[in-house]
Design a protein around this motif. Sequence first.
Motif, PDB file in Angstrom:
ATOM      1  N   ARG A 148       0.838  -1.199   0.000  1.00 33.34           N
ATOM      2  CA  ARG A 148       0.000   0.000   0.000  1.00 33.34           C
ATOM      3  C   ARG A 148       0.873   1.249   0.000  1.00 33.34           C
ATOM      4  N   GLU A 149       0.380   2.279  -0.657  1.00 33.00           N
ATOM      5  CA  GLU A 149       1.076   3.553  -0.714  1.00 33.00           C
ATOM      6  C   GLU A 149       0.113   4.648  -0.286  1.00 33.00           C
ATOM      7  N   PHE A 150       0.515   5.425   0.723  1.00 39.48           N
ATOM      8  CA  PHE A 150      -0.293   6.524   1.235  1.00 39.48           C
ATOM      9  C   PHE A 150       0.483   7.813   0.980  1.00 39.48           C
ATOM     10  N   GLY A 162     -13.847  -0.552   6.126  1.00 42.30           N
ATOM     11  CA  GLY A 162     -12.973   0.305   5.348  1.00 42.30           C
ATOM     12  C   GLY A 162     -11.632   0.609   5.961  1.00 42.30           C
ATOM     13  N   ALA A 163     -11.251  -0.101   7.029  1.00 41.53           N
ATOM     14  CA  ALA A 163      -9.948   0.147   7.650  1.00 41.53           C
ATOM     15  C   ALA A 163      -8.827  -0.219   6.688  1.00 41.53           C
ATOM     16  N   ASP A 164      -7.809   0.620   6.652  1.00 45.49           N
ATOM     17  CA  ASP A 164      -6.627   0.372   5.840  1.00 45.49           C
ATOM     18  C   ASP A 164      -5.588  -0.441   6.602  1.00 45.49           C
ATOM     19  N   ARG A 219      -3.778  -8.360   1.667  1.00 48.55           N
ATOM     20  CA  ARG A 219      -3.365  -6.981   1.360  1.00 48.55           C
ATOM     21  C   ARG A 219      -3.484  -6.049   2.560  1.00 48.55           C
ATOM     22  N   LEU A 220      -4.107  -6.499   3.622  1.00 53.26           N
ATOM     23  CA  LEU A 220      -4.293  -5.642   4.781  1.00 53.26           C
ATOM     24  C   LEU A 220      -2.956  -5.306   5.432  1.00 53.26           C
ATOM     25  N   VAL A 221      -2.781  -4.056   5.818  1.00 56.86           N
ATOM     26  CA  VAL A 221      -1.601  -3.674   6.581  1.00 56.86           C
ATOM     27  C   VAL A 221      -1.833  -4.053   8.043  1.00 56.86           C
ATOM     28  N   ILE A 222      -0.987  -4.914   8.578  1.00 59.48           N
ATOM     29  CA  ILE A 222      -1.115  -5.375   9.956  1.00 59.48           C
ATOM     30  C   ILE A 222      -0.086  -4.667  10.817  1.00 59.48           C
TER      31      ILE A 222
END
Length: 279
Positions: free
Chosen positions: A9-11, A52-54, A91-94
């Motif tokens: 993921r890129e923020f 919708g949590a990233d 794909r979830l960031v943990i």
Amino acid sequence: MHTLRLRDREFRPGDFAVMAVVNRTPDSFYDRGRTYGFDAALAAVDAAVRAGADIVDIGGVKAGPGDAVDAAEEIRRVADLVAAVREAHPRLVISVDTFRAEVAEIVAQAGADLLNDTWGGPDPGLAGVAAKHGIGLVCAHAGGVTPRTRPHRIAYDDVVADVLSHTVGLAERAVRAGVREDAILIDPAHDFGKNTRQSLEVGRRLGELVATGWPVLVAVSNKDFVGETLGGLPVEERHAGTLATLAVHAWQGARVFRVHDPAAAVTALAEVERLRAGR
């Protein structure tokens, strides 16, 4: 301003990311053990993803004073959950909320993408773990207090200057240790080593942290300073105050928001984004 990269993921600067809290603790101040059981915790992660949590932040030790939890017990609570979440949500960031390098090493092997050290670096080995596994690190400010304690009458000449010096110092130390620059966040850590007046001062001047260029994480959800500011509200009545605080901090440039109600946070931040786009 740094772009934040975690997992795949890129923020980018201007993006908002919601971090949902899931605590595998029997004595959490917020849910009082509701997600302590393994199945309940995994279901809470699933619900957060649907909301919708990233990012999902998994914790195994209550932040405040309480029963002693050694590293072995913390690992028992969080490692298998991290592995199960990784399998269920590739794909979830943990994120894992821990201040111990020993725990960090195990959860990194299990699939964690971010180490959320809310106590401001009491174990310098944490950065080494993040560097070794190529994962992220949260650099927070807790005023140098011992983890899980609440100091009495803590004082600063300038609390924001102290926050800036400590968090940026930790971030720079992490880079020297080999942590990727685009995987580091700073967190003023409202209520950690701070009274309500100090937490509010940090909130009013959050733009000074944003101006450092490091992505800023704020963890204000249902905290004591919110309740005290509104006349002493108990935890279960702090929801509106939480959303108001999130919105103000988002407007000032905070990037990641650690919350207990990800669905409400997603909605509130979407409104801030629309308002900001039209200014």
